[in-house]
Design an enzyme around this catalytic site. Structure first.
Site, PDB file in Angstrom:
ATOM      1  N   GLY A 160       0.844  -1.193   0.000  1.00 32.20           N
ATOM      2  CA  GLY A 160       0.000   0.000   0.000  1.00 32.20           C
ATOM      3  C   GLY A 160       0.873   1.233   0.000  1.00 32.20           C
ATOM      4  O   GLY A 160       1.012   1.931  -1.003  1.00 32.20           O
ATOM      5  N   CYS A 178      -7.773  24.500  16.250  1.00 35.41           N
ATOM      6  CA  CYS A 178      -7.808  25.016  17.633  1.00 35.41           C
ATOM      7  C   CYS A 178      -8.035  23.895  18.646  1.00 35.41           C
ATOM      8  O   CYS A 178      -8.585  24.117  19.718  1.00 35.41           O
ATOM      9  CB  CYS A 178      -8.790  26.173  17.805  1.00 35.41           C
TER      10      CYS A 178
HETATM   11  C1  LIG Z   1      -4.359  -6.804   5.160  1.00 35.66           C
HETATM   12  C2  LIG Z   1      -3.475  -5.660   4.775  1.00 35.66           C
HETATM   13  N1  LIG Z   1      -2.782  -5.725   3.611  1.00 35.66           N
HETATM   14  C3  LIG Z   1      -1.971  -4.713   3.223  1.00 35.66           C
HETATM   15  C4  LIG Z   1      -1.811  -3.582   4.009  1.00 35.66           C
HETATM   16  C5  LIG Z   1      -0.919  -2.482   3.481  1.00 35.66           C
HETATM   17  O1  LIG Z   1       0.160  -2.207   4.286  1.00 35.66           O
HETATM   18  P1  LIG Z   1       1.247  -1.147   3.774  1.00 35.66           P
HETATM   19  O2  LIG Z   1       0.512   0.073   3.376  1.00 35.66           O
HETATM   20  O3  LIG Z   1       2.120  -0.898   4.949  1.00 35.66           O
HETATM   21  O4  LIG Z   1       1.959  -1.772   2.615  1.00 35.66           O
HETATM   22  C6  LIG Z   1      -2.489  -3.471   5.228  1.00 35.66           C
HETATM   23  C7  LIG Z   1      -2.335  -2.276   6.067  1.00 35.66           C
HETATM   24  O5  LIG Z   1      -2.946  -2.056   7.091  1.00 35.66           O
HETATM   25  C8  LIG Z   1      -3.349  -4.532   5.616  1.00 35.66           C
HETATM   26  O6  LIG Z   1      -4.061  -4.468   6.765  1.00 35.66           O
END
Ligand SMILES: Cc1ncc(COP(=O)(O)O)c(C=O)c1O
Length: 264
Positions: free
Chosen positions: A149, A215
């Site tokens: 991600g 704030c």
């Molecule tokens: C099941 C699952 N896959 C992938 C990710 C992606 O992780 P990253 O953004 O650190 O690669 C997450 C992140 O919370 C996740 O919960």
């Protein structure tokens, strides 16, 4: 730590601000393509399924569809977003382990990125170890996928803010920005992220505090930042802020999150 920066990047940022105002998140399509290619080069046996939660912006999803990536979705809404971006069902995995039955019926912590200039980028080192273990443990017939991600979306976005207020408290400068931890810097709270804050003005630096516009006492973005004296209207920006930022931003206090624009 904050750093002064100028040159062509400064002109580009000023141009974007002139056109769109602030706060503004500029997401780079080419940076997303570059991260996808980097992932594939370093992990040739691993198919990337982008974790949509990191940043579900439809244009990010479209860039990844055209790059042939898969999608890791955590809810029906994310699944719909991936399909609307053009992903076929065979390119989507529903990997959230806590799924409501209704969502099933309709069919952490991953690869790191850097947030500071000069910080060691360890992705290729990690990938080498993963590849060695994949080759050691798994037959060639085994299909291997990953759900990056932040690695894909993180480096692609720059958040551009402006100083909207300043004060001196206990002999220190406090600068109030038009975005904060309730908005596009929400990763400071939800992702424990630390960012490098940069400004376009140069000058003798002094320890300063950056705070958001709500704030609320929680809305302190960063303390102990080495900054030249800033004026109302000055630009403060953060690079590599594409993951867990706009995705978790709220409109607390009625202050809308940043406008998002796609750039080359
Ligand atoms: C099941 C699952 N896959 C992938 C990710 C992606 O992780 P990253 O953004 O650190 O690669 C997450 C992140 O919370 C996740 O919960």
């Amino acid at each position: 730590m904050a750093r002064a920066s100028a040159g062509s990047n400064g002109a580009r940022l000023r141009g974007l601000v002139q056109r769109h105002g602030t706060p503004l998140v500029a997401i780079s399509r080419s940076a997303i393509r570059m991260q996808l290619n980097r992932f594939r080069r370093a992990l040739p046996r691993v198919e990337p399924f982008y974790a949509v939660k990191a940043n579900p912006h439809p244009d990010i999803l479209k860039v990844l569809v055209s790059g042939g990536a898969g999608f890791d979705v955590a809810s029906l809404a994310e699944m719909t977003a991936a399909i609307e971006a053009g992903a076929g069902p065979e390119r989507i995995i529903f990997a959230n382990t806590i799924k409501p039955a209704r969502s099933i019926a309709a069919i952490g912590g991953g690869f790191p990125i850097t947030h500071f200039d000069g910080e060691e980028d360890v992705f290729e080192k990690i990938a080498k170890i993963i590849m060695r273990e994949i080759e050691r443990l798994f037959d060639r017939k085994v299909r291997i996928i990953a759900e990056p991600g932040r690695f894909i979306a993180g480096p692609a976005a720059t958040l551009i803010m402006r100083v909207i207020g300043k004060a001196i408290r206990e002999n220190k400068h406090w600068y109030y920005l038009d975005d904060g931890v309730y908005g596009d810097l929400s990763g400071i709270i939800f992702d424990h992220a630390q960012y490098e804050f940069k400004v376009l003005r140069s000058g003798r630096s002094q320890l300063s505090t950056l705070a958001g516009p709500t704030c609320d006492s929680l809305d302190i973005i960063a303390r102990g930042q080495d900054l030249p004296e800033l004026e109302i209207g000055d630009i403060v920006y953060v690079e590599r802020v594409g993951a867990y930022s706009t995705a978790t931003a709220t409109a607390f206090n009625g202050i809308a999150p940043a406008k998002i624009v796609m750039v080359a």
